[in-house]
Design a protein around this motif. Structure first.
Motif, PDB file in Angstrom:
ATOM      1  N   ALA A 157      47.281  43.110  41.931  1.00  0.00           N
ATOM      2  CA  ALA A 157      46.450  43.800  40.937  1.00  0.00           C
ATOM      3  C   ALA A 157      47.349  44.213  39.777  1.00  0.00           C
ATOM      4  CB  ALA A 157      45.773  45.016  41.557  1.00  0.00           C
ATOM      5  N   PRO A 158      47.462  43.388  38.737  1.00  0.00           N
ATOM      6  CA  PRO A 158      48.396  43.662  37.638  1.00  0.00           C
ATOM      7  C   PRO A 158      48.129  44.990  36.950  1.00  0.00           C
ATOM      8  CG  PRO A 158      47.602  41.410  37.541  1.00  0.00           C
ATOM      9  CD  PRO A 158      46.770  42.102  38.569  1.00  0.00           C
ATOM     10  N   ALA A 159      49.194  45.571  36.413  1.00  0.00           N
ATOM     11  CA  ALA A 159      49.086  46.872  35.750  1.00  0.00           C
ATOM     12  C   ALA A 159      48.073  46.859  34.621  1.00  0.00           C
ATOM     13  CB  ALA A 159      50.464  47.293  35.231  1.00  0.00           C
ATOM     14  N   ASP A 164      42.005  37.207  43.298  1.00  0.00           N
ATOM     15  CA  ASP A 164      41.673  38.005  44.474  1.00  0.00           C
ATOM     16  C   ASP A 164      42.786  39.008  44.764  1.00  0.00           C
ATOM     17  OD1 ASP A 164      39.325  36.533  44.925  1.00  0.00           O
ATOM     18  OD2 ASP A 164      40.352  35.101  46.244  1.00  0.00           O
ATOM     19  N   VAL A 165      42.418  40.265  44.923  1.00  0.00           N
ATOM     20  CA  VAL A 165      43.407  41.280  45.301  1.00  0.00           C
ATOM     21  C   VAL A 165      43.895  41.032  46.724  1.00  0.00           C
ATOM     22  CG1 VAL A 165      43.775  43.754  45.705  1.00  0.00           C
ATOM     23  CG2 VAL A 165      42.503  42.990  43.681  1.00  0.00           C
ATOM     24  N   ASP A 166      42.999  40.652  47.619  1.00  0.00           N
ATOM     25  CA  ASP A 166      43.335  40.325  49.007  1.00  0.00           C
ATOM     26  C   ASP A 166      42.718  38.959  49.310  1.00  0.00           C
ATOM     27  OD1 ASP A 166      43.463  40.026  51.784  1.00  0.00           O
ATOM     28  OD2 ASP A 166      43.095  42.144  52.196  1.00  0.00           O
ATOM     29  N   GLN A 167      43.508  37.904  49.166  1.00  0.00           N
ATOM     30  CA  GLN A 167      42.967  36.549  49.282  1.00  0.00           C
ATOM     31  C   GLN A 167      42.438  36.257  50.683  1.00  0.00           C
ATOM     32  OE1 GLN A 167      45.445  33.432  47.693  1.00  0.00           O
ATOM     33  NE2 GLN A 167      45.927  34.590  45.834  1.00  0.00           N
ATOM     34  N   LYS A 168      43.119  36.709  51.711  1.00  0.00           N
ATOM     35  CA  LYS A 168      42.664  36.457  53.083  1.00  0.00           C
ATOM     36  C   LYS A 168      41.301  37.101  53.321  1.00  0.00           C
ATOM     37  CE  LYS A 168      44.141  36.951  57.913  1.00  0.00           C
ATOM     38  NZ  LYS A 168      42.983  37.719  58.405  1.00  0.00           N
ATOM     39  N   LYS A 169      41.154  38.335  52.891  1.00  0.00           N
ATOM     40  CA  LYS A 169      39.885  39.034  53.060  1.00  0.00           C
ATOM     41  C   LYS A 169      38.797  38.387  52.213  1.00  0.00           C
ATOM     42  CE  LYS A 169      37.186  42.406  54.412  1.00  0.00           C
ATOM     43  NZ  LYS A 169      36.673  42.456  55.809  1.00  0.00           N
ATOM     44  N   ALA A 170      39.121  37.949  51.011  1.00  0.00           N
ATOM     45  CA  ALA A 170      38.134  37.304  50.136  1.00  0.00           C
ATOM     46  C   ALA A 170      37.599  36.027  50.766  1.00  0.00           C
ATOM     47  CB  ALA A 170      38.747  37.008  48.767  1.00  0.00           C
ATOM     48  N   VAL A 171      38.456  35.262  51.427  1.00  0.00           N
ATOM     49  CA  VAL A 171      38.027  34.040  52.118  1.00  0.00           C
ATOM     50  C   VAL A 171      37.066  34.386  53.252  1.00  0.00           C
ATOM     51  CG1 VAL A 171      38.836  32.196  53.651  1.00  0.00           C
ATOM     52  CG2 VAL A 171      40.013  32.633  51.485  1.00  0.00           C
ATOM     53  N   GLU A 172      37.400  35.405  54.034  1.00  0.00           N
ATOM     54  CA  GLU A 172      36.528  35.824  55.129  1.00  0.00           C
ATOM     55  C   GLU A 172      35.173  36.289  54.607  1.00  0.00           C
ATOM     56  OE1 GLU A 172      38.831  38.875  56.932  1.00  0.00           O
ATOM     57  OE2 GLU A 172      40.251  37.486  57.891  1.00  0.00           O
ATOM     58  N   THR A 173      35.192  37.038  53.522  1.00  0.00           N
ATOM     59  CA  THR A 173      33.960  37.545  52.921  1.00  0.00           C
ATOM     60  C   THR A 173      33.087  36.411  52.413  1.00  0.00           C
ATOM     61  OG1 THR A 173      34.907  39.679  52.320  1.00  0.00           O
ATOM     62  CG2 THR A 173      33.089  38.890  50.963  1.00  0.00           C
ATOM     63  N   ARG A 174      33.702  35.422  51.758  1.00  0.00           N
ATOM     64  CA  ARG A 174      32.942  34.301  51.218  1.00  0.00           C
ATOM     65  C   ARG A 174      32.247  33.532  52.341  1.00  0.00           C
ATOM     66  NH1 ARG A 174      35.820  33.176  47.608  1.00  0.00           N
ATOM     67  NH2 ARG A 174      37.491  32.108  48.734  1.00  0.00           N
ATOM     68  N   ALA A 175      32.924  33.325  53.448  1.00  0.00           N
ATOM     69  CA  ALA A 175      32.319  32.604  54.564  1.00  0.00           C
ATOM     70  C   ALA A 175      31.063  33.322  55.056  1.00  0.00           C
ATOM     71  CB  ALA A 175      33.332  32.459  55.702  1.00  0.00           C
ATOM     72  N   VAL A 176      31.147  34.630  55.168  1.00  0.00           N
ATOM     73  CA  VAL A 176      29.997  35.419  55.606  1.00  0.00           C
ATOM     74  C   VAL A 176      28.868  35.338  54.582  1.00  0.00           C
ATOM     75  CG1 VAL A 176      29.186  37.762  56.095  1.00  0.00           C
ATOM     76  CG2 VAL A 176      31.377  36.983  57.025  1.00  0.00           C
ATOM     77  N   THR A 224      44.663  55.146  42.058  1.00  0.00           N
ATOM     78  CA  THR A 224      45.832  54.657  42.780  1.00  0.00           C
ATOM     79  C   THR A 224      47.104  54.899  41.962  1.00  0.00           C
ATOM     80  OG1 THR A 224      44.500  52.919  43.814  1.00  0.00           O
ATOM     81  CG2 THR A 224      46.896  52.677  43.915  1.00  0.00           C
ATOM     82  N   PRO A 225      48.078  55.640  42.492  1.00  0.00           N
ATOM     83  CA  PRO A 225      49.334  55.849  41.751  1.00  0.00           C
ATOM     84  C   PRO A 225      50.047  54.519  41.514  1.00  0.00           C
ATOM     85  CG  PRO A 225      49.152  57.365  43.620  1.00  0.00           C
ATOM     86  CD  PRO A 225      48.065  56.339  43.783  1.00  0.00           C
ATOM     87  N   PRO A 226      50.752  54.389  40.407  1.00  0.00           N
ATOM     88  CA  PRO A 226      51.428  53.117  40.102  1.00  0.00           C
ATOM     89  C   PRO A 226      52.294  52.586  41.234  1.00  0.00           C
ATOM     90  CG  PRO A 226      51.449  54.526  38.180  1.00  0.00           C
ATOM     91  CD  PRO A 226      50.869  55.353  39.292  1.00  0.00           C
ATOM     92  N   ALA A 227      52.986  53.466  41.929  1.00  0.00           N
ATOM     93  CA  ALA A 227      53.889  53.016  42.990  1.00  0.00           C
ATOM     94  C   ALA A 227      53.141  52.417  44.178  1.00  0.00           C
ATOM     95  CB  ALA A 227      54.757  54.170  43.464  1.00  0.00           C
ATOM     96  N   GLU A 228      51.860  52.686  44.285  1.00  0.00           N
ATOM     97  CA  GLU A 228      51.075  52.219  45.430  1.00  0.00           C
ATOM     98  C   GLU A 228      50.165  51.039  45.086  1.00  0.00           C
ATOM     99  OE1 GLU A 228      49.022  55.482  47.245  1.00  0.00           O
ATOM    100  OE2 GLU A 228      50.750  56.816  47.087  1.00  0.00           O
TER     101      GLU A 228
END
Length: 322
Positions: free
Chosen positions: A186-188, A268-280, A177-181
């Motif tokens: 997700a800290p450097a 979590d890089v994507d907290q909303k997705k992590a919550v959904e994943t944990r429920a499953v 992933t290029p730095p700009a993206e």
């Protein structure tokens, strides 16, 4: 924003200060304190597989400050209700799978990155009867430093004969992933450490990627559990009517996120997705009654998930002397 690195480094510094303060008392004791634990490994059999849990160590984390979608006061009181102080000792676990013809290490701990109370995986691997050069394959649930940091040291591979296997999208995210993206979540420093840990294996031609929900090795599968990181994957072994799922970072701790799966964490890089994943993941584990091995559940981190009056509960595996 908290990152794994600055939180864990701060906790390590506090631990070092505490150790220094204990020196005077030990010197005056009739018998000096023995400030170490037994080697951190635990074995069990699952059909044709032998599984060894390996401790990389523990570290005190301010979990109430790191959890999100809740309040600090509520998180702290929930932990205190089960006698867990703040900061809370959090385990970092890895797992060795012996199939009889291959030795497969799942995650590698922190290496030298995160302080003196961690980075103990290699010594516990040796204590368990194995040498790093015997490892055939290393499967990463994901590339955060506390899972991949033990791969390399000073630009050299710690596991000279191992091939590293990682989900394709996970590998691409951290190494391409290029730095700009790169997302702000997700800290450097995480990208830097991912490169330092994985590049020696890339240079040696010892990296293989696997697809979402794909077979990693014969008899070892994967389940994409994205959110914590883009390619975060649970690893699955099954034999003799028994199943064990190496969860990775579905939960951090064994209390709050079982009772309240909607609670996320700063890592979590994507907290909303992590919550959904944990429920499953929780629902599936409770319904199918298979064993789970968690990277940040109190060592050895192996047990079951059951439903209770407050959503879910963690049930540690009953100790078996072998």
């Amino acid at each position: 924003m908290y990152t794994r690195r600055n939180v864990l480094q701060g906790a390590a510094a506090l631990a070092a200060m505490g150790a220094g303060l204990g020196t005077f008392d030990a010197a005056l004791a009739k018998a000096p304190f023995q400030n170490f634990q037994a080697p951190g490994f635990y074995r069990l059999r699952l059909g044709r597989f032998e599984v060894t849990a390996l401790s990389d160590g523990t570290i005190a984390l301010p979990l109430p400050e790191l959890y999100t979608n809740t309040t600090r006061k509520h998180a702290q009181s929930s932990l205190a209700a089960v006698f867990q102080e703040t900061p809370t000792q959090v385990s970092v676990n890895a797992f060795l799978v012996n199939s009889g013809d291959r030795l497969v290490l799942i995650d590698t701990g922190t290496g030298a990155y995160l302080g003196p109370t961690l980075g103990k995986l290699t010594e516990n691997l040796r204590a368990a009867g194995y040498h790093p050069d015997q490892i055939d394959d290393i499967i990463l649930t994901h590339v955060h430093t506390d899972h991949s940091g033990g791969l390399s040291a000073a630009g050299k591979r710690r596991f000279a004969n191992a091939t590293v296997r990682v989900n394709r999208r996970e590998f691409d995210f951290w190494l391409k992933t290029p730095p700009a993206e790169r997302p702000a979540t997700a800290p450097a420093q995480h990208f830097t450490e991912a490169h330092e840990s994985l590049q020696p294996y890339v240079d040696a031609g010892r990296i293989e990627t696997f697809p979402d929900n794909g077979e990693v090795l014969p008899g070892i599968g994967s389940i994409l559990r994205g959110g914590h990181t883009p390619g975060h994957s649970s690893i699955v072994i099954e034999d003799g009517g028994q199943k064990l799922v190496f969860w990775g970072d579905i939960t951090h701790g064994d209390i709050l996120q079982f009772d309240e799966p909607g609670v996320a964490i700063e890592f979590d890089v994507d907290q909303k997705k992590a919550v959904e994943t944990r429920a499953v993941a929780l629902e599936e584990a409770a319904r199918e009654k298979y064993m789970v091995a968690g990277a940040h559940i109190a060592f050895p981190g192996i047990g079951h998930v059951r439903r209770d009056e407050t959503n879910f509960d963690w049930v540690p595996l009953n100790y078996f002397a072998g």
